[in-house]
Structure formats: structure tokens, C-alpha cells
Design a protein around this motif. Structure first.
Motif, PDB file in Angstrom:
ATOM      1  N   ASN A   8     -48.213 -42.646 -29.373  1.00  0.00           N
ATOM      2  CA  ASN A   8     -48.309 -44.099 -29.291  1.00  0.00           C
ATOM      3  C   ASN A   8     -49.738 -44.572 -29.535  1.00  0.00           C
ATOM      4  O   ASN A   8     -49.966 -45.596 -30.204  1.00  0.00           O
ATOM      5  N   VAL A   9     -50.705 -43.839 -28.998  1.00  0.00           N
ATOM      6  CA  VAL A   9     -52.103 -44.203 -29.208  1.00  0.00           C
ATOM      7  C   VAL A   9     -52.457 -44.098 -30.687  1.00  0.00           C
ATOM      8  O   VAL A   9     -53.089 -44.996 -31.268  1.00  0.00           O
ATOM      9  N   ILE A  10     -52.043 -43.002 -31.309  1.00  0.00           N
ATOM     10  CA  ILE A  10     -52.343 -42.809 -32.732  1.00  0.00           C
ATOM     11  C   ILE A  10     -51.688 -43.900 -33.573  1.00  0.00           C
ATOM     12  O   ILE A  10     -52.314 -44.474 -34.469  1.00  0.00           O
ATOM     13  N   LEU A  64     -57.967 -47.912 -26.022  1.00  0.00           N
ATOM     14  CA  LEU A  64     -58.251 -46.515 -25.692  1.00  0.00           C
ATOM     15  C   LEU A  64     -58.833 -46.388 -24.289  1.00  0.00           C
ATOM     16  O   LEU A  64     -58.509 -45.440 -23.558  1.00  0.00           O
ATOM     17  N   VAL A  65     -59.690 -47.321 -23.896  1.00  0.00           N
ATOM     18  CA  VAL A  65     -60.255 -47.267 -22.545  1.00  0.00           C
ATOM     19  C   VAL A  65     -59.159 -47.417 -21.507  1.00  0.00           C
ATOM     20  O   VAL A  65     -59.128 -46.700 -20.491  1.00  0.00           O
ATOM     21  N   GLN A  66     -58.217 -48.318 -21.741  1.00  0.00           N
ATOM     22  CA  GLN A  66     -57.118 -48.496 -20.798  1.00  0.00           C
ATOM     23  C   GLN A  66     -56.242 -47.249 -20.711  1.00  0.00           C
ATOM     24  O   GLN A  66     -55.830 -46.835 -19.616  1.00  0.00           O
ATOM     25  N   VAL A  67     -55.981 -46.622 -21.849  1.00  0.00           N
ATOM     26  CA  VAL A  67     -55.149 -45.421 -21.851  1.00  0.00           C
ATOM     27  C   VAL A  67     -55.829 -44.289 -21.104  1.00  0.00           C
ATOM     28  O   VAL A  67     -55.218 -43.592 -20.289  1.00  0.00           O
ATOM     29  N   PHE A  68     -57.122 -44.094 -21.357  1.00  0.00           N
ATOM     30  CA  PHE A  68     -57.845 -43.006 -20.689  1.00  0.00           C
ATOM     31  C   PHE A  68     -57.954 -43.248 -19.182  1.00  0.00           C
ATOM     32  O   PHE A  68     -57.904 -42.303 -18.394  1.00  0.00           O
ATOM     33  N   ARG A  69     -58.089 -44.502 -18.780  1.00  0.00           N
ATOM     34  CA  ARG A  69     -58.133 -44.799 -17.339  1.00  0.00           C
ATOM     35  C   ARG A  69     -56.809 -44.485 -16.672  1.00  0.00           C
ATOM     36  O   ARG A  69     -56.768 -43.947 -15.562  1.00  0.00           O
ATOM     37  N   ARG A  88     -56.145 -41.728 -13.621  1.00  0.00           N
ATOM     38  CA  ARG A  88     -55.508 -42.076 -12.354  1.00  0.00           C
ATOM     39  C   ARG A  88     -54.286 -41.222 -12.085  1.00  0.00           C
ATOM     40  O   ARG A  88     -54.003 -40.860 -10.939  1.00  0.00           O
ATOM     41  N   SER A  89     -53.562 -40.879 -13.123  1.00  0.00           N
ATOM     42  CA  SER A  89     -52.372 -40.056 -12.950  1.00  0.00           C
ATOM     43  C   SER A  89     -52.719 -38.580 -12.815  1.00  0.00           C
ATOM     44  O   SER A  89     -51.969 -37.818 -12.238  1.00  0.00           O
TER      45      SER A  89
END
Length: 317
Positions: free
Chosen positions: A239-241, A307-312, A316-317
Motif C-alpha cells: 500500500n505504501v509503494i 511515510l512518517v505516519q506509516v512508520f509511527r 507503536r504496534s
């Protein structure tokens, strides 16, 4: 054997000369080869990508027609940016068209590409043939895609007007009408983008562990619940890609609209404005460079934020 022979020290075996020297020379050759394989592409990237990019940033603060020498470059500071945002009538419509382009690619072709990937992942009969047919538009260049759809949208003999019965009477000028041409071109761009997204998601679905689906089915989950709660979360890297590629495609769209009508009459895009100002009749290198920097900042804003939101979330998970 005598006692003298036993007490006599045994000579060490002869040492092979040159082994360490050959190993050192081989290591030096490997370093040279590795340095050339990494150094030459790095120099090409710096010279052909980062060099012009940094030069565009510097030229965006200047006024230059590109004809005279470097001594004719005049520093204007932020004046180019101020004029673009306040007095350039084509800028905001072009930004709006780019955002519409981006929203369309994210909503329709991306969702349809995922849907096709899920169908093809079920090992349909003639699945390889379907994959080839659906992926074929990706191989075509955007300029050739624009030419093909220009023939299809032709008011007189185009396929679309012939199918809907408007080839001879009440002709619809799909590309000449500023209220229709943007959406007509978006269909062509989506036709090309769907196959690419389908291939990315299909590769991601092939990597999903089948035991996860089997466990969900044993727990009583239906097909939709299995996909949404098991398969789709595993596709997060894909999804990110897909999102990054879609944003880049939506913001840098140029070839297809330039092939159709040079980005005029309702098809203005920021990339077209950059081309018109740099290599157009009235060459304004500084103005075009400022437009290129604005497009770069917009692209980085979308990509970096997501990308910052995805990495955060992953941390957290």
C-alpha cells in the motif's frame, strides 16, 4: 635410524611465497571493481538528477532567459514565487487539475487494480493471459497512449462516438471541450495505471502466507472478512509503494496531455507550465525553475507526511 637422526631438528615445510601478496592484490582488485560499480552510477545520479535539481532551486531565485551567459542572470529573490502565487492566471487551475488527477488515480484505478489482483490470485483459467492483456498498457509510453486515445476520442471517426451513436450527428468533442477533456484524459491515464497497480498487488498477494487465510476460515470468517482482516493488513508495505507511485504519477503527469493538445484548453498541468516557461517561445528559466521547485515541494509534502505516519504506526504496534 640413528640417535643423531632423531635429535636432529626437522626443517619446517617450505613456505609458498606470494600467497599473501596474491590475496592482497585480489582484494585490491575487488575494491577497485566495487568502487567503479558504485562510483560510476553515483556520479551519473549526481550529475543528471541532483545537479540539475539543485541548479533549478538556485535558478528559481533569479531572472534569466537562458540565451545569454551566466553574467546575464539577475537575482530577484522570492519575486518569482510571489508572482506565481498572485499574478499568474494559469497556476491555480493547473494545481487544481493536478489534484483532480491525483484523487482520480487514488480512488478508481488503484481500487480497480486491487480488485483485479484479488481475482487473478484465485488461479483463474487463462490467468496468465489476463495478466498479460491487463499489463500491456503499462508497457506503452504515455505519448503512445495519448495517441491511441486521441484516435478513440476523434469526433468524426472515433470508436467512442461510433459506439454511442454520435459519430455523425451531435458529435461530442471529448478533447476539445474544456469541461470534458480532463476527465476523458483521466480515463486514458487510469487505463494505464490500473495494470501497474494490479501487478504490484498481485505480487503482494502471492507473498501472503496461506496458513493465515486457512486459520481465518476455520474461525468462521467469510471471504470478505478474511481479505479485510487478514490479507489487507499484510499488504501494508505494498500500500505504501502504491500510494507513493500514485502520488508521483499524479503530480508529474505530462506526456499524455502534451501529446493530445500540448496541455491547453482545460488540460493545464503544473508540469506543462514548467515546460512552457523553460523551452517555450518566451523562455523564462527562473520562472520555470520556481514552478519546478513548487511541484517538488508539493510531491515531497504528500510522500513524507504519509511515510512518517506509516512508520509511527509500525513503531507503536
Amino acid at each position: 635410524m640413528t640417535i643423531l637422526d632423531i635429535d636432529q631438528p626437522v626443517a619446517p615445510p617450505p613456505r609458498r611465497k606470494g600467497r599473501r601478496g596474491r590475496a592482497t592484490a585480489l582484494a585490491g582488485t575487488d575494491r577497485l571493481t566495487l568502487g567503479l560499480m558504485l562510483g560510476i552510477p553515483t556520479l551519473l545520479v549526481l550529475a543528471l538528477i541532483w545537479g540539475p535539481a539543485l541548479a533549478s532551486v538556485a535558478l528559481s531565485f533569479t531572472e534569466w532567459d537562458g540565451v545569454g551567459g551566466l553574467s546575464d542572470i539577475r537575482w530577484v529573490g522570492l519575486q518569482n514565487y510571489a508572482d506565481i502565487f498572485t499574478t499568474y492566471p494559469r497556476f491555480w487551475p493547473a494545481v487544481q487539475h493536478n489534484l483532480i488527477w491525483l484523487a482520480f488515480l487514488i480512488v478508481l484505478p488503484t481500487a480497480f487494480g486491487l480488485f483485479l489482483a484479488v481475482l487473478l490470485d484465485r488461479k483463474l483459467r487463462f490467468g496468465r493471459l489476463y495478466q498479460s492483456v491487463l499489463y500491456m498498457p503499462v508497457v506503452l509510453s504515455l505519448a503512445l497512449t495519448g495517441f491511441i486515445w486521441q484516435l478513440m476520442y476523434n469526433p468524426d471517426q472515433g470508436l467512442i462516438n461510433s459506439l454511442i451513436g454520435h459519430a455523425h450527428t451531435d458529435q461530442i468533442n471529448w478533447l476539445g471541450n474544456p469541461d470534458l477533456n480532463l476527465y476523458a484524459v483521466l480515463v486514458a491515464a487510469g487505463w494505464k495505471h490500473t495494470g501497474y497497480v494490479m501487478l504490484l498487488y498481485l505480487a503482494g498477494l502471492k507473498a501472503v502466507d496461506p496458513s493465515l487465510k486457512e486459520a481465518a476460515q476455520l474461525d468462521g470468517a467469510n471471504g470478505w472478512q478474511t481479505f479485510w482482516q487478514v490479507t489487507f493488513p499484510v499488504l501494508r508495505p505494498i500500500n505504501v509503494i502504491v500510494l507513493v507511485i500514485t502520488v508521483i504519477e499524479g503530480l508529474r503527469a505530462f506526456d499524455i496531455v502534451y501529446a493530445l493538445n500540448r496541455g491547453r484548453n482545460g488540460l493545464e498541468l503544473v508540469s506543462v507550465l514548467i515546460t512552457d516557461n523553460i523551452i517555450g517561445e518566451s523562455s523564462r528559466i527562473g520562472w520555470g525553475s520556481a514552478l519546478a521547485v513548487i511541484l517538488l515541494v508539493i510531491s515531497l509534502g504528500f510522500i513524507v507526511t504519509y511515510l512518517v505516519q506509516v512508520f509511527r504506526k509500525e513503531e507503536r504496534s
